[in-house]
Enzyme design. Structure first.
Site, PDB file in Angstrom:
ATOM      1  CB  ALA A 113      24.926  26.156  32.460  1.00 52.42           C
TER       2      ALA A 113
ATOM      3  CG  HIS B 187      30.372  32.023  32.542  1.00 52.60           C
ATOM      4  ND1 HIS B 187      30.612  31.244  31.436  1.00 52.60           N
ATOM      5  CD2 HIS B 187      31.584  32.435  32.974  1.00 52.60           C
ATOM      6  CE1 HIS B 187      31.919  31.211  31.205  1.00 52.60           C
ATOM      7  NE2 HIS B 187      32.531  31.908  32.124  1.00 52.60           N
TER       8      HIS B 187
ATOM      9  N   GLY C 288      33.228  31.268  40.758  1.00 52.22           N
ATOM     10  CA  GLY C 288      33.003  29.829  40.756  1.00 52.22           C
ATOM     11  C   GLY C 288      34.006  29.045  41.590  1.00 52.22           C
TER      12      GLY C 288
ATOM     13  CG  ASP D  50      38.162  28.812  37.581  1.00 53.07           C
ATOM     14  OD1 ASP D  50      38.978  28.224  36.879  1.00 53.07           O
ATOM     15  OD2 ASP D  50      37.009  29.075  37.188  1.00 53.07           O
TER      16      ASP D  50
ATOM     17  CD  GLN E  88      39.678  33.167  38.624  1.00 53.28           C
ATOM     18  OE1 GLN E  88      40.452  33.344  37.692  1.00 53.28           O
ATOM     19  NE2 GLN E  88      38.401  32.910  38.428  1.00 53.28           N
TER      20      GLN E  88
ATOM     21  CB  SER F 172      35.360  28.991  27.981  1.00 51.95           C
ATOM     22  OG  SER F 172      34.474  29.766  28.754  1.00 51.95           O
TER      23      SER F 172
HETATM   24  P1  AMP Z   1      35.892  32.612  33.175  1.00 52.16           P
HETATM   25  O1  AMP Z   1      35.043  33.231  32.120  1.00 52.16           O
HETATM   26  O2  AMP Z   1      36.362  31.237  32.827  1.00 52.16           O
HETATM   27  O3  AMP Z   1      36.992  33.520  33.648  1.00 52.16           O
HETATM   28  O4  AMP Z   1      34.954  32.383  34.433  1.00 52.16           O
HETATM   29  C1  AMP Z   1      34.246  33.460  35.007  1.00 52.16           C
HETATM   30  C2  AMP Z   1      33.652  33.013  36.323  1.00 52.16           C
HETATM   31  O5  AMP Z   1      32.781  31.910  36.110  1.00 52.16           O
HETATM   32  C3  AMP Z   1      34.722  32.549  37.317  1.00 52.16           C
HETATM   33  O6  AMP Z   1      34.382  32.993  38.617  1.00 52.16           O
HETATM   34  C4  AMP Z   1      34.623  31.046  37.201  1.00 52.16           C
HETATM   35  O7  AMP Z   1      35.057  30.366  38.368  1.00 52.16           O
HETATM   36  C5  AMP Z   1      33.142  30.859  36.980  1.00 52.16           C
HETATM   37  N1  AMP Z   1      32.894  29.551  36.371  1.00 52.16           N
HETATM   38  C6  AMP Z   1      33.490  29.034  35.273  1.00 52.16           C
HETATM   39  N2  AMP Z   1      33.046  27.783  35.048  1.00 52.16           N
HETATM   40  C7  AMP Z   1      32.176  27.497  36.046  1.00 52.16           C
HETATM   41  C8  AMP Z   1      31.374  26.357  36.380  1.00 52.16           C
HETATM   42  N3  AMP Z   1      31.402  25.239  35.646  1.00 52.16           N
HETATM   43  N4  AMP Z   1      30.588  26.422  37.480  1.00 52.16           N
HETATM   44  C9  AMP Z   1      30.556  27.553  38.239  1.00 52.16           C
HETATM   45  N5  AMP Z   1      31.273  28.654  37.976  1.00 52.16           N
HETATM   46  C10 AMP Z   1      32.075  28.637  36.894  1.00 52.16           C
END
Ligand code: AMP
Length: 286
Positions: free
Chosen positions: A32, A34, A144, A147, A150, A183
């Protein structure tokens, strides 16, 4: 929803869809959080693209690249349902050539915190983000707050390289318990998952202490001790300026309390941000 694994095919589609494209880069295993990023991107642009790419450059030699959860069919179903227009899902060879050529050295915001514990991590993130931004040519990118470092590193790169991209900050999406969606939560047993919410609780309590007058160092040490008492191995819990990621001072407009710790071998990160006075970014607390 179009799905492309080759740059060439994606570019043909991209040329036909006009200027305004919102982009959400991901490593897949979508949840959710993402989808919250996707919603924000869709609100800001008429066409929305997601990418799924487990970026080998951002993993250290002893990290979880090989076992990172890969759930492509489920991911595509979620993206389609969420109204994503196109997904770019390149194989490693399509993005990372056999020899390492030019790479991005992430700027000052990459040192310390995650950059301190994961050497080279943000260089890998920035290099792949730059490549994806060149391919996708987004007008806006949603990332997000979960992070935060990042987000700041990528924001600095966009600014330093004069890229015409608006970076949108998406509040951290949490489970009902407060645990930030990630994840890596998949690696947690049921018991660990229930216990993992303690990280968020400790971050919030740390801010309550500091805003109530407790000295920052004292509050940080207290947070570490509490987490260690709960069975965590703590990398850091720090109170920082959310924009510079340095110590807070009189000019701080938004505070971030950031933490990284391992529970039963699973490393989780989280943060809370608290706006003290209006900032340029849209989010108040996350
Ligand atoms: P990732 O697949 O972990 O590289 O995350 C992809 C994007 O989704 C990044 O911009 C993350 O910061 C964002 N994201 C991951 N988890 C969350 C969350 N719980 N709430 C909001 N954004 C998220």
């Amino acid at each position: 929803m179009k799905v492309y694994s080759k740059i060439e095919g994606f570019r043909l589609w991209r040329r036909a869809v006009g200027e305004l494209v919102g982009f959400v880069p991901t490593m897949g295993n979508l949840h959710a959080g993402h989808l919250a990023c996707l919603r924000v991107a869709r609100q800001s642009a008429p066409v929305c693209v997601a990418s799924i790419f487990v970026n080998p450059l951002q993993f250290g030699p002893n990290e979880d690249f090989a076992r990172y959860p890969r759930t492509l069919d489920d991911d595509l179903a979620l993206l389609e349902e969420a109204g994503c227009d196109a997904v770019f899902v390149p194989a490693i060879d399509e993005i990372v050539g056999p020899a390492v050529g030019a790479t991005v050295r992430a700027g000052s915001l990459a040192s310390g915190l995650e950059g301190g514990f994961r050497p080279g991590h943000f260089d890998g993130v920035a290099t792949i983000c730059l490549k994806l931004f060149h391919i996708v040519q987004p007008s806006c990118v949603a990332m997000g707050n979960k992070d935060l470092q990042q987000l700041r590193v990528v924001g600095q790169m966009i600014s330093d390289f004069n890229m015409p991209i608006h970076l949108l900050r998406v509040p951290t999406y949490r489970e009902a318990s407060g645990l930030a969606m990630s994840s890596r939560n998949r690696y947690l047993s049921d018991d660990s998952r229930a216990a993992a919410v303690q990280l968020y609780e400790v971050l919030r309590r740390t801010w309550v202490q500091v805003s109530g007058g407790t000295e920052v160092g004292t509050a940080q040490r207290d947070a570490v001790a509490t987490l260690e008492g709960g069975g965590w191995q703590v990398d850091y819990v720090v109170v920082r300026d959310s924009e510079t990621l340095q110590a807070i001072n009189g000019a701080t407009r938004e505070v971030a309390v950031l933490g990284a710790a391992r529970l039963n071998g699973v490393r989780l990160i989280d943060n809370i941000t608290v706006e003290l006075r209006p900032t340029e970014s849209s989010t108040k607390t996350a």
